[in-house]
Design a protein around this motif. Structure first.
Motif, mmCIF file in Angstrom:
data_model
loop_
_atom_site.group_PDB
_atom_site.id
_atom_site.type_symbol
_atom_site.label_atom_id
_atom_site.label_comp_id
_atom_site.label_asym_id
_atom_site.label_seq_id
_atom_site.Cartn_x
_atom_site.Cartn_y
_atom_site.Cartn_z
ATOM 1 N N LEU A 409 41.956 40.407 37.015
ATOM 2 C CA LEU A 409 41.656 40.641 38.422
ATOM 3 C C LEU A 409 40.446 39.821 38.870
ATOM 4 O O LEU A 409 40.474 39.173 39.927
ATOM 5 C CB LEU A 409 41.397 42.126 38.663
ATOM 6 N N ALA A 410 39.373 39.840 38.081
ATOM 7 C CA ALA A 410 38.159 39.093 38.445
ATOM 8 C C ALA A 410 38.437 37.595 38.510
ATOM 9 O O ALA A 410 37.943 36.898 39.411
ATOM 10 C CB ALA A 410 37.048 39.388 37.441
ATOM 11 N N ALA A 411 39.220 37.093 37.558
ATOM 12 C CA ALA A 411 39.550 35.664 37.560
ATOM 13 C C ALA A 411 40.384 35.298 38.785
ATOM 14 O O ALA A 411 40.189 34.235 39.391
ATOM 15 C CB ALA A 411 40.306 35.305 36.282
ATOM 16 N N GLY A 412 41.319 36.180 39.166
ATOM 17 C CA GLY A 412 42.124 35.925 40.350
ATOM 18 C C GLY A 412 41.292 35.912 41.622
ATOM 19 O O GLY A 412 41.486 35.069 42.500
ATOM 20 N N ILE A 413 40.351 36.842 41.729
ATOM 21 C CA ILE A 413 39.467 36.902 42.906
ATOM 22 C C ILE A 413 38.580 35.663 42.970
ATOM 23 O O ILE A 413 38.435 35.024 44.019
ATOM 24 C CB ILE A 413 38.598 38.173 42.852
ATOM 25 N N ALA A 414 37.978 35.300 41.839
ATOM 26 C CA ALA A 414 37.047 34.173 41.808
ATOM 27 C C ALA A 414 37.726 32.849 42.135
ATOM 28 O O ALA A 414 37.090 31.935 42.670
ATOM 29 C CB ALA A 414 36.383 34.091 40.435
ATOM 30 N N GLU A 439 47.769 42.679 45.597
ATOM 31 C CA GLU A 439 47.256 42.870 46.954
ATOM 32 C C GLU A 439 45.733 43.005 46.941
ATOM 33 O O GLU A 439 45.031 42.437 47.787
ATOM 34 C CB GLU A 439 47.878 44.107 47.580
ATOM 35 N N THR A 440 45.206 43.758 45.968
ATOM 36 C CA THR A 440 43.750 43.915 45.856
ATOM 37 C C THR A 440 43.072 42.584 45.585
ATOM 38 O O THR A 440 42.049 42.254 46.191
ATOM 39 C CB THR A 440 43.413 44.920 44.738
ATOM 40 N N ILE A 441 43.639 41.803 44.664
ATOM 41 C CA ILE A 441 43.072 40.485 44.365
ATOM 42 C C ILE A 441 43.068 39.622 45.617
ATOM 43 O O ILE A 441 42.082 38.937 45.925
ATOM 44 C CB ILE A 441 43.860 39.789 43.239
ATOM 45 N N GLY A 442 44.184 39.636 46.356
ATOM 46 C CA GLY A 442 44.271 38.825 47.560
ATOM 47 C C GLY A 442 43.222 39.201 48.586
ATOM 48 O O GLY A 442 42.564 38.332 49.179
ATOM 49 N N LYS A 443 43.035 40.502 48.809
ATOM 50 C CA LYS A 443 42.049 40.939 49.805
ATOM 51 C C LYS A 443 40.623 40.583 49.379
ATOM 52 O O LYS A 443 39.825 40.066 50.174
ATOM 53 C CB LYS A 443 42.176 42.441 50.034
ATOM 54 N N LEU A 444 40.290 40.859 48.125
ATOM 55 C CA LEU A 444 38.943 40.545 47.654
ATOM 56 C C LEU A 444 38.738 39.033 47.560
ATOM 57 O O LEU A 444 37.648 38.530 47.854
ATOM 58 C CB LEU A 444 38.690 41.205 46.304
ATOM 59 N N GLY A 445 39.778 38.317 47.156
ATOM 60 C CA GLY A 445 39.687 36.862 47.086
ATOM 61 C C GLY A 445 39.457 36.237 48.449
ATOM 62 O O GLY A 445 38.670 35.288 48.595
ATOM 63 N N ALA A 446 40.133 36.773 49.466
ATOM 64 C CA ALA A 446 39.928 36.270 50.827
ATOM 65 C C ALA A 446 38.515 36.559 51.314
ATOM 66 O O ALA A 446 37.893 35.732 52.005
ATOM 67 C CB ALA A 446 40.964 36.879 51.766
ATOM 68 N N LEU A 447 37.980 37.727 50.964
ATOM 69 C CA LEU A 447 36.586 38.033 51.311
ATOM 70 C C LEU A 447 35.629 37.032 50.668
ATOM 71 O O LEU A 447 34.675 36.565 51.307
ATOM 72 C CB LEU A 447 36.228 39.450 50.866
#
Length: 518
Positions: A409-414, A439-447
């Protein structure tokens, strides 16, 4: 003359089954990593003579290995080589003579660790690399087994038993043939009888069993191979304790030559994996543990911490993650620290506001904070395709404090750039993800993408950011030291992608700070 920015230390562990070397680099910034390793299958416990002495042939062979390891350390410019010996030499009737001969031959002093010291040092390695606050640490070696009770991230009890995978194999006459159930039952029963000497082991049912050493690693490799586990690490891997019995029964039916052909099992462990798992089964049953966790660090890492970084282990689960992020950032300083801190600040501010509008799962802030501090790490490989390199590095470098799933998850967000690229990256890891993770990764990644855009000039010009949601618009009013044309352009460039994920369009307006005299 060698640069003073790096200190090199060699650690040699003369175990009963294997002799291992790790060469550590410690930089002036406090970052550390392993730069070389060595491994030699010694089987010292197996080679003991009937009178309890270690034969001359084995000592000469060991001396040559130590000379080789010392040469490797010298090539790296090691300032210090620390060598320790465990159960086999500790229990040898001629141990003083062995130590004297090895010191003379290899030119290195050798410490003989007590069983309790082994347990303490191994536990320190676990506490520095895993986030468990409570559990049993078990280290099954070739000639001894150490068990430590951890409570609130401190050593509460520790004990060592003179039973290991190599000396048990010799005592029960295990050769190349399959192992009968009666023999397995006897080994398990003997293990339980020994454990009864430490009555505290049975008083904490349900605690996880955190395994160090080759037996637990071999079990985990087999299980990962069998289920086609996609994540590339053993450290932190969790499996049900029932897998110990299932794998033991499966392997015991096979003669050693067939075990050595089993995918995922190293050939030199084919003859000792069964007695090792039988000991482990005894520990699992006596401690009444339901979960087994693999700890990829061990005695050498604990010795490194003690020798080169003599600080107390992290006091909380979050401290393990914090120290690991600090170490990664120091090893791979791919962006100015001021920029990273500004992006982190902006990302958290955006999260706190938008989490009210559209609540995210528990733990999301920690994942976003982690990603914000490491999102540029891939630039150490190449600035082009930085996001792809970041994703790869965060999945393949060794860092601690998150579960395997959380690292994905962290790698996807970063590394987030778009929903389509995220889908491609996550594809191999679908079996490890829960519903809603993408979906969570996408939202945090966009932030994080938006936060990065807000400091695209890397000038930290925004002193404060006022965030509000107006219908389908995310209003961003920034107070800044100077105009922000680059930031406004970057926010505009990613607005379409942000709207896809969050259903609102970011709009950046600026108020230039008035620095004129009153």
């Amino acid at each position: 003359m060698r640069a003073t920015t790096n200190r090199i230390t060699g650690i040699i562990d003369i175990g009963s089954n294997t002799v291992r070397l790790s060469v550590y680099q410690l930089t002036v910034s406090g970052a550390y990593r392993v730069v070389d390793q060595g491994r030699w299958s010694a089987r010292l416990s197996q080679r003991m003579a009937a009178d309890g002495t270690l034969p001359e042939e084995a000592v000469n062979e060991l001396a040559e290995v130590l000379r080789h390891y010392v040469r490797i350390c010298a090539k790296h410019g090691a300032e210090r080589v620390r060598a320790v010996a465990t159960a086999a030499i500790r229990q040898a009737a001629n141990r003083e003579d062995v130590i004297r001969r090895l010191r003379s031959a290899a030119g290195v002093d050798i410490e003989i660790l007590s069983g309790e010291e082994e347990a303490r040092i191994g536990s320190a390695a676990m506490l520095n690399s895993l986030r468990f606050a409570d559990g049993f640490v078990v280290d099954i070696g070739g000639g001894s087994t150490e068990i430590t009770l951890i409570r609130e991230r401190k050593v509460a009890q520790a004990v060592s038993f003179p039973i290991g995978c190599v000396n048990v194999s010799a005592r029960y006459g295990l050769g190349e043939a399959a192992v009968e159930q009666a023999t397995l039952t006897a080994i398990v029963a003997e293990t339980k009888r020994l454990l009864q000497e430490a009555d505290w082991i049975a008083q904490h049912p349900g605690l996880p069993l955190i395994g160090l050493g080759g037996t637990v690693r071999a079990l985990a490799k087999l299980r990962q191979r069998e289920i086609d586990y996609p994540f590339p690490h053993l450290h932190g891997y969790e499996l049900p304790a029932s897998d110990v019995s299932a794998t033991l029964d499966d392997l015991a039916r096979l003669p050693v030559p067939q075990r050595r052909k089993r995918p995922g099992l190293s050939k030199d462990r084919g003859d000792v994996i069964v007695p090792g798992l039988a000991i482990l089964r005894g520990v699992v049953e006596h401690a009444r543990s339901s979960t087994l966790v693999v700890c990829g660090t061990g005695l050498r890492d604990g010795l490194f911490y003690e020798t080169c970084r003599p600080y107390p282990p992290p006091q909380s689960n979050d401290d393990v993650l914090e120290e690991s992020i600090r170490n990664l950032a120091a090893l791979y300083p791919a962006a100015p620290e001021g920029h990273l801190q500004q992006v982190r600040k902006m990302a958290v501010a955006l999260f706190e506001q938008l989490n009210i509008v559209s609540p995210l799962p528990a733990g999301s802030r920690r994942l976003l904070d982690t990603a914000a501090r490491l999102f540029r790490i891939g630039a150490m490989i190449d600035y082009n395709d930085c996001a792809d390199h970041t994703f790869y590095m965060l999945l393949h470098t060794h860092w601690n404090g998150l579960s395997h799933r959380e690292k994905i998850l962290a790698a996807g967000i970063a590394s987030y750039r778009s929903a389509s690229s995220l889908k491609r990256k996550l594809s191999p890891y679908q079996s490890m993800l829960a519903d809603g993770d993408a979906e969570t990764i996408g939202k945090l990644g966009a932030l994080l993408l938006l936060a990065s855009a807000l400091d695209r000039s890397e000038s930290q010009a925004i002193s404060s950011l006022h965030i509000s949601v107006k219908g389908k618009h995310l209003k961003l009013l920034a107070e800044s030291e100077h105009p922000l044309p680059v930031e406004q352009m970057e926010v505009g460039n990613m607005a379409k992608e942000f709207k896809k994920i969050w259903g609102m369009t970011p709009d950046l307006q600026t108020i230039q700070e008035d620095h004129s005299p009153a």
